[in-house]
Design an enzyme around this catalytic site. Structure first.
Site, PDB file in Angstrom:
ATOM      1  CG  HIS A 185      57.228  46.717  -6.093  1.00  0.00           C
ATOM      2  ND1 HIS A 185      58.430  47.159  -5.611  1.00  0.00           N
ATOM      3  CD2 HIS A 185      56.361  46.822  -5.067  1.00  0.00           C
ATOM      4  CE1 HIS A 185      58.301  47.504  -4.340  1.00  0.00           C
ATOM      5  NE2 HIS A 185      57.048  47.305  -3.975  1.00  0.00           N
ATOM      6  N   GLY A 186      57.351  47.477 -10.338  1.00  0.00           N
ATOM      7  CA  GLY A 186      57.627  47.252 -11.756  1.00  0.00           C
ATOM      8  C   GLY A 186      56.656  47.986 -12.657  1.00  0.00           C
ATOM      9  CG  ASP A 193      61.333  50.939  -3.656  1.00  0.00           C
ATOM     10  OD1 ASP A 193      60.361  50.228  -3.328  1.00  0.00           O
ATOM     11  OD2 ASP A 193      61.814  50.951  -4.814  1.00  0.00           O
ATOM     12  CG  HIS A 194      62.889  46.986  -3.403  1.00  0.00           C
ATOM     13  ND1 HIS A 194      62.271  45.763  -3.407  1.00  0.00           N
ATOM     14  CD2 HIS A 194      62.361  47.666  -4.456  1.00  0.00           C
ATOM     15  CE1 HIS A 194      61.418  45.699  -4.419  1.00  0.00           C
ATOM     16  NE2 HIS A 194      61.442  46.846  -5.063  1.00  0.00           N
ATOM     17  CG  HIS A 222      61.483  45.296  -9.722  1.00  0.00           C
ATOM     18  ND1 HIS A 222      61.346  44.127  -9.008  1.00  0.00           N
ATOM     19  CD2 HIS A 222      60.942  46.265  -8.956  1.00  0.00           C
ATOM     20  CE1 HIS A 222      60.759  44.384  -7.852  1.00  0.00           C
ATOM     21  NE2 HIS A 222      60.492  45.678  -7.784  1.00  0.00           N
ATOM     22  N   GLY A 223      62.093  46.621 -14.028  1.00  0.00           N
ATOM     23  CA  GLY A 223      62.958  46.834 -15.187  1.00  0.00           C
ATOM     24  C   GLY A 223      62.174  46.996 -16.470  1.00  0.00           C
ATOM     25  CG  ASN A 278      56.812  51.041  -6.078  1.00  0.00           C
ATOM     26  OD1 ASN A 278      55.900  51.680  -5.563  1.00  0.00           O
ATOM     27  ND2 ASN A 278      57.640  50.311  -5.371  1.00  0.00           N
ATOM     28  CB  ALA A 334      62.556  52.808 -10.610  1.00  0.00           C
ATOM     29  CB  THR A 335      62.840  51.008 -15.483  1.00  0.00           C
ATOM     30  OG1 THR A 335      63.345  50.030 -14.564  1.00  0.00           O
ATOM     31  CG2 THR A 335      63.480  50.796 -16.840  1.00  0.00           C
TER      32      THR A 335
END
Ligand code: 13P
Length: 278
Positions: free
Chosen positions: A203-204, A77-78, A175-176, A225, A227-228
């Site tokens: 994403h995000g 990723d990234h 993102h976040g 995606n 993550a946070t």
């Protein structure tokens, strides 16, 4: 990964891609996915490589994934340099994203074309990003700065010239942790989907309302995606345990924290419609 994404696109759901930065998070994601019979993607990239280099991350993921009978992909990723692509291909990643979205169009095209030339003969899927998905907070280590929306003309040219298999789009996502609800541009997404046909990536994912997610999936998003929300669940668990004096023996605290991530994984498998698809 492309097999998973094409099946999702054809059947109107998305495959959740979870940031998995160590063995216990990988086990958590895979065991929830196996219980729910859902395909999943484990992903990590440069911030997680500070913890474990791609070579070791790949070895751990492969060792752990063998134990679960669920279709799973391992994704870079990234990636921020061609070197990351080479390291992850050597480490057995099944898909790679090189993120040159903040660089000039020609540089982004050249680097992703090179990535596809390395990855495709090995059966490895390539994700690229055009337009740029920025950050909604100052905690996330992904994306960077402000967003630039993806244009249809750029997407068409980018996919044709690079040969990427999946395309990350910028449609109001970030993102976040969102401080206010994202305003996704569904019209733009519909036009991008009609124009490029390949699976699109959101994403995000964290904080996206389930109704928006559902609508985006209906318009070509086949990978989401997250993550946070995972990182936050883990951090909150550790903070609570240590503030209350519980589990000062670190392995026990980490074990409890990894378990705290499981409900987040479960919720995303439900909301992407991936449950029962494996
Ligand atoms: P979130 O951290 O907002 O879920 O975004 C994750 C992501 O897009 C990773 O590439």
């Amino acid at each position: 990964m492309l097999e998973l994404l094409n099946a999702a696109l054809a059947d109107g759901y998305a495959v959740p891609a979870f940031c998995a930065w160590n063995a216990e998070i990988m086990v958590t994601v895979l065991s929830v996915a196996a219980d729910m019979r859902a395909p999943v993607i484990l992903m990590n990239g440069p911030p997680e490589f500070e913890l474990l280099a791609p070579q070791d991350m790949g070895a751990v993921a492969h060792a752990v994934a063998k134990r679960f009978s669920v279709p799973a992909a391992l994704h870079l990723d990234h990636g921020s340099a061609l070197e990351h692509v080479q390291q992850c291909l050597a480490a057995g990643y099944t898909s790679v994203m090189l993120d040159y979205s903040a660089r000039p169009f020609a540089d982004n095209v050249a680097a992703l074309k090179q990535t596809a030339q390395w990855a495709h003969p090995r059966g490895v899927t390539v994700e690229g990003e055009i337009g740029h998905v920025g950050q909604a907070d100052t905690v996330t280590a992904e994306g960077g700065g402000d967003s630039t929306l993806t244009t249809v003309a750029d997407a068409i040219q980018y996919v044709a010239e690079t040969g990427v298999d999946a395309l990350a789009v910028s449609i109001g996502n970030a993102h976040g942790q969102y401080t206010k609800l994202p305003q996704l541009d569904f019209q733009r997404l519909a036009e991008l989907h009609a124009a490029v046909k390949i699976p699109l990536v959101l994403h995000g994912g964290s904080g996206t309302p389930p109704s928006d997610l559902k609508r985006a999936i209906g318009l070509g998003i086949a990978k989401v995606n997250v993550a946070t929300e995972l990182v936050t669940a883990l951090r909150q668990s550790l903070e609570t345990q240590w503030q209350s004096g519980q589990n000062r023996w670190a392995p026990l605290a980490q074990a409890a924290a990894a378990k705290a991530v499981a409900p987040v994984v479960e919720r995303w498998i439900q909301s992407t419609g991936a449950a029962g698809r494996a």
